[in-house]
Design an enzyme around this catalytic site. Sequence first.
Site, PDB file in Angstrom:
ATOM      1  CD  GLU A 115      -2.720  -0.862   2.645  1.00  0.00           C
ATOM      2  OE1 GLU A 115      -3.811  -0.314   2.711  1.00  0.00           O
ATOM      3  OE2 GLU A 115      -2.144  -1.364   3.624  1.00  0.00           O
ATOM      4  CE  LYS A 117       6.279   4.991   6.263  1.00  0.00           C
ATOM      5  NZ  LYS A 117       6.148   6.414   6.577  1.00  0.00           N
ATOM      6  CG  ASP A 119       4.384  12.603   4.758  1.00  0.00           C
ATOM      7  OD1 ASP A 119       4.538  12.252   5.949  1.00  0.00           O
ATOM      8  OD2 ASP A 119       5.038  13.497   4.220  1.00  0.00           O
ATOM      9  CE1 TYR A 231      -2.823   4.043   7.694  1.00  0.00           C
ATOM     10  CE2 TYR A 231      -2.001   2.004   8.664  1.00  0.00           C
ATOM     11  CZ  TYR A 231      -2.031   3.379   8.621  1.00  0.00           C
ATOM     12  OH  TYR A 231      -1.290   4.113   9.501  1.00  0.00           O
ATOM     13  CE  LYS A 319      10.242   6.605   6.121  1.00  0.00           C
ATOM     14  NZ  LYS A 319      10.475   7.849   6.852  1.00  0.00           N
ATOM     15  CB  CYS A 413      12.480  44.404 -17.290  1.00  0.00           C
ATOM     16  SG  CYS A 413      13.062  43.081 -18.374  1.00  0.00           S
ATOM     17  CB  CYS A 416      13.455  45.805 -21.963  1.00  0.00           C
ATOM     18  SG  CYS A 416      12.019  45.555 -20.899  1.00  0.00           S
ATOM     19  CB  CYS A 431       8.963  42.541 -18.088  1.00  0.00           C
ATOM     20  SG  CYS A 431       9.416  43.608 -19.480  1.00  0.00           S
ATOM     21  CB  CYS A 436      10.775  42.636 -22.938  1.00  0.00           C
ATOM     22  SG  CYS A 436      12.071  41.928 -21.911  1.00  0.00           S
TER      23      CYS A 436
HETATM   24 ZN    ZN Z   1      11.708  43.379 -20.112  1.00  0.00          ZN
END
Ligand code: ZN
Length: 759
Positions: A115, A117, A119, A231, A319, A413, A416, A431, A436
Amino acid sequence: MPEAAIITRAEQLRTEIQQHLYRYHVLGAPIITDGEYDALFRELVEIEETYPDLRTPDSPTQRTGSDLSEDLPKVPHPAPILSLSNAFSTEDLQQWETRNLKLLPANIQLDYVLEPKLDGLTIVITYSNGILTTAATRGNGEVGDDVTANIRTIPTVPLRIPATDNGKTAPKQLTVRGEVLFLKTDFERVNQEQAAKGLPAYVNARNTASGSLKQKDSRITASRPLTTYIYDIVAVDGAVPDKEWDILAFLRDMGFHLIPDAAYFNNLSQVMDALSSWEARRHNLPFEIDGVVLKINDVAIRQELGFAGKDPRGATAYKFPSEEATTKLLGVTVNIGRTGKVTPTAQLEPVFVSGVTVSNASLHNYDLIQQMDIRLGDTVIIKRSGEVIPYVVGPVEGARTGEEQPILPPEKCPHCDTALIKPAGAVDLFCPNPRCPERVFRSLEFFVSRGAMDIEGMGPQTIAILIEQKRIQDEADIFYLTAQHFEGLEGFAEKKILNLLDSIQAAKERPLAQLLTSLGIDGVGSTVSGVLADRFRTIDALLELAVQVKQAEAAFLQEAQPLIQTGTSLLEQTPEAQKAQLRLQNPLVELAPRYMDSQDVPKKLERLLKPIWEAAPPTAPTAQTLAAALAHLIDVAKPLMQIEGLGSVLVSSIIAWFADDYQRSLLHKMRQAGVNMQAAESIKAGNALEGLTFVITGTMSVPREQIEALIETHGGKVSGSVSKKTSYVVAGEAAGSKLEKAQSLGIKVISEADLRAMV
Ligand SMILES: [Zn+2]
């Protein structure tokens, strides 16, 4: 006698592990990942197994953890809630079986149940005469915290068993064990809600589930989308099956929510063959798993095997390799994507994680950096999970030296120099300059890629050369390329040019959905593109819709102008006024989805805008006129807003894209070059599967959605569970309980290849 070095190492490990336990449980500020902790713990276990003399009573291996809270009542468990030994490799598994076989009579053949495991947080639930009486956390394994009232709020927990009238009877007394957790999508939703409230995101799903379950007020637990999987049986007064696989069927009959992906294996070598596919499936499962649990199917054999220390011998947890690691954050670079989205990227001290060395990772966005308080020089946890780009999970605050520096968002940016913007409702910076150079490069690179227009022979390098030599400036230019454009470019032989021109020609005929995907509209991937192509049929319809929505939005904003002005003068005063102002300024994102199906909109607007209205001049619109302008906006935007799964931010981004002059001229230019802008008549591929219902189980050669699409486009239906109405079960590798059920109901089981043959 062990060498002195080993004695020293064992001492060192004990001290180190104690410190990590203290940091984890008491301070709540661990400085290593679970995987790194496991590795230390395992090293100590190995030393102690080889040299039992070195095992001291105070060794951390000699106690099991406890998650008891001080302020909740306690419940004793009817039998100890045990943890399992771990295996980290197939060799470990082989040794585990070999050790077990030595303790058993000769010639015993062991079969297994596997099965995922989970978490999550262990939960122990007791039913007396079929009625849920108590629920407790694992606690210290003997006694747990009483969380009965909270567990009752979780919809997947039956309050009475059997949950349905199926002719079965519940044992007099039954205590089951399971796990409480958030499904991945639910946890994302919890965090979206946190973000909407301006609260920090939860980092760890398991801790959040634990916190949600241990609330003193069960209404808080009820408000969290927790789920439970059962389970195991802890104790029972009554008859239960003697094979694990049958116990799962028994639990299912009682109405418990079972892990859907359990699998049965005849022998260990089959299990080991399947492990890698389980590891791959990990990312497609709706819940987090960190391995698989393997149990010997025969319960009597498990009992006969007994215990090794505190761990039962008859089961073990395999694991998966850790996907998390800690390392130093050395710097942050700014990446501009094709939509202009700014992604801060972490420059890391190289670290080995799930099989590769990672030296940079995504930091998502600057809001998140600030929320998680990540600083330059921090030790950070990074995660590399499946196909996802490695990303920073968060800082290890306990490892700070005080030298760490804040990370500030860029203002312009880097490519540019345009000032970056943050659109309403978005968490990312952008941007905004469509020209650009970095955006152009990224969007062209995406436009020609395999998932998009799929222009063979046109890789990033070709794109870069063509842009640099000014032969193309945008996506549309690609369709105007002729042999002359390649003159004087190095590395383009005649044959290569001809092939490239051929694939460009072929790309003009791509389906509308593919063209839509290629445009790189933020949030519009292949799924959304498919829906848009299906609903709107032509690019023209989308262009027209965008114009109408923009006009309706402008009309609303004009109507609201006096109020917005008033709001601006009020901004400093109340948060309510700020909220009202924000909504007024972004009607498509903030107001339209709220009032789409509402009655009494004028009254609701009046209430929302009260703080502004009170201070507004007489020229301000009435609630009726404002509501009428909003109704018109909703009316025109409805074809998009009604599509399930399109949030208001995405709707607004689609509208903005198709209303943008630059993008409109780009589409016009493509149309002039002969690029297809219409959907084909029908997306239906055939009706070979008309009237048939399919259930898919196990691992397929392609993502499950593709198999579902294959069935649906050929007229078939896909169902999630096996019943008498199921026509076929399509079973792949590691098929689980559904396969079993199909066999018991006598339903035909076919392979993926059989299915493909049918269509
Ligand atoms: Zn830009």
